[in-house]
Design an enzyme around this catalytic site. Structure first.
Site, PDB file in Angstrom:
ATOM      1  N   LYS A  82       0.859  -1.186   0.000  1.00  0.00           N
ATOM      2  CA  LYS A  82       0.000   0.000   0.000  1.00  0.00           C
ATOM      3  C   LYS A  82       0.888   1.227   0.000  1.00  0.00           C
ATOM      4  O   LYS A  82       2.045   1.183   0.441  1.00  0.00           O
ATOM      5  CB  LYS A  82      -0.877   0.013   1.251  1.00  0.00           C
ATOM      6  CG  LYS A  82      -2.166   0.801   1.094  1.00  0.00           C
ATOM      7  CD  LYS A  82      -3.224  -0.021   0.376  1.00  0.00           C
ATOM      8  CE  LYS A  82      -4.578   0.671   0.409  1.00  0.00           C
ATOM      9  NZ  LYS A  82      -5.650  -0.153  -0.147  1.00  0.00           N
ATOM     10  N   GLY A 180     -20.038   6.371  -0.309  1.00  0.00           N
ATOM     11  CA  GLY A 180     -19.066   6.716  -1.338  1.00  0.00           C
ATOM     12  C   GLY A 180     -19.335   5.880  -2.571  1.00  0.00           C
ATOM     13  O   GLY A 180     -20.406   5.287  -2.722  1.00  0.00           O
ATOM     14  N   ASN A 181     -18.357   5.795  -3.469  1.00  0.00           N
ATOM     15  CA  ASN A 181     -18.568   5.042  -4.709  1.00  0.00           C
ATOM     16  C   ASN A 181     -18.987   3.605  -4.453  1.00  0.00           C
ATOM     17  O   ASN A 181     -19.930   3.093  -5.061  1.00  0.00           O
ATOM     18  CB  ASN A 181     -17.285   5.060  -5.548  1.00  0.00           C
ATOM     19  CG  ASN A 181     -17.016   6.418  -6.160  1.00  0.00           C
ATOM     20  OD1 ASN A 181     -17.896   7.272  -6.221  1.00  0.00           O
ATOM     21  ND2 ASN A 181     -15.788   6.631  -6.609  1.00  0.00           N
ATOM     22  N   VAL A 182     -18.281   2.934  -3.545  1.00  0.00           N
ATOM     23  CA  VAL A 182     -18.592   1.531  -3.251  1.00  0.00           C
ATOM     24  C   VAL A 182     -19.885   1.423  -2.458  1.00  0.00           C
ATOM     25  O   VAL A 182     -20.784   0.644  -2.798  1.00  0.00           O
ATOM     26  CB  VAL A 182     -17.435   0.861  -2.487  1.00  0.00           C
ATOM     27  CG1 VAL A 182     -17.842  -0.553  -2.055  1.00  0.00           C
ATOM     28  CG2 VAL A 182     -16.184   0.796  -3.350  1.00  0.00           C
TER      29      VAL A 182
END
Length: 343
Positions: A82, A180-182
């Site tokens: 990450k 959010g997007n998810v």
């Protein structure tokens, strides 16, 4: 920072931790490669306005370890890593910043491959790609969030079948924390399946959209834990499952997209004792990295959805084993991952 990396809370024998800086662009970032036994480390690049360097260090250590477990359980030929960029993603982004990050990745020679994450986008990845080939999630099809949402939906189906003995989500109540997007796409799938939604978020526009499109009930951010629901779906920040919230949680199942949902490992056992089925986060939310991995290695896009749907099969195995061994599902998921990447 009062301690060195080796003494940090989330250090887990990481293979490599690299601090990167570039004066002209103002880049201040950290790249953490946790484990490469199964292949080069892959995981997103997060941009966040961290309160301190120490907070950023612990975040990248925690997230990179999680990617190793996620990628292993998903059966991908990659390890875990990450990266984080310290800065406000709404105010501090420039092409030069991400190009500098690309140069830092290039210096690692392919040990770490990045993609978008919280605070970054496919457009940001394109700037990284100007300086390195070790980046995925590019172009119009680069957004992996629909596949993460699909994996969460499949995971919820598997949990409902195992724990509630139902083949349908029709009529169930799902408390969704984060749109959010998810989270929003997950909510869309749940609504289409006939679930009743109770939602919260700090984004008032997203809440209003969910109210209009899904008929969702909107509650205050802290009130989501008190909702009488069949499923609690944490889709925002991590560590929302802790002793304080567990004392309030009324859901039968936890199935959400957020990373690192358990504040500590012990919370997994607390959930088991409370007879709440926890769907391990790094298993259910692996759809995005599956998509990114397929793209990076130029595998057929048509095969991505089938692989994501295998999340349900993996979870069914974890649930069954957890019951048989009287173990938290989180422990069983960890063991499954470690059997694949520890060699």
């Amino acid at each position: 920072m009062s301690t060195f990396i080796f003494n940090e809370l989330n250090f887990d024998n990481h293979e490599q931790v690299v601090f990167v800086a570039e004066e002209k662009s103002g880049l201040r970032g950290i790249i953490a490669v946790h484990n490469t036994n199964l292949g080069p480390a892959m995981g997103g690049c997060r941009m966040w306005d961290y309160a301190s360097e120490a907070v950023a260090v612990n975040d990248v250590l925690r997230l990179s370890r999680g990617m190793t477990y996620k990628n292993a359980v998903a059966g991908l030929p990659i390890g875990g890593g990450k990266s984080v960029i310290i800065g406000n993603p709404k105010a501090a982004k420039t092409p030069a910043l991400f190009e500098a990050m690309g140069e830092a990745l290039e210096r690692l020679g392919g040990r770490y491959i990045t993609a978008e994450d919280v605070g970054t986008s496919p457009a940001d990845m394109a700037h990284i790609a100007a300086k390195t080939k070790y980046v995925a999630g590019l172009g119009a099809s680069g957004d992996p969030s629909p596949f993460t949402a699909l994996g969460c939906f499949v995971g919820a189906q598997a949990a409902v079948k195992h724990y509630l003995g139902r083949d349908s989500l029709e009529g169930l109540t799902v408390a969704v924390q984060g749109l959010g997007n998810v989270g929003y796409d997950y909510a869309r799938r749940l609504h289409a399946a006939g679930a009743k939604l109770v939602v919260t978020d700090i984004d008032q526009a997203a809440l209003e959209r969910a109210r209009v499109e899904f008929g969702a009930e909107v509650v205050a951010t802290d009130a989501i834990y008190d909702v009488q629901a069949d499923i609690y779906a944490p889709c925002a920040l991590g560590a929302t499952l802790n002793p304080a919230t567990l004392s309030r949680l009324k859901a039968k199942i936890v199935a959400g997209a957020a990373n690192n949902q358990l504040a500590t490992a012990e919370v997994g056992e607390l959930l088991r004792r409370k007879e709440i089925l926890y769907v391990p986060d790094f298993v259910i939310n692996a759809g995005g990295i599956i998509k990114v991995c397929y793209e990076y290695y130029d595998k057929p896009e048509a095969d991505v959805e089938a692989h994501v749907r295998e999340i349900g099969v993996t979870l069914a195995e974890i649930f069954k084993r957890a019951d048989a061994e009287s173990l938290p599902t989180s422990v069983v998921a960890d063991k499954l991952a470690e059997a694949r990447f520890k060699h």
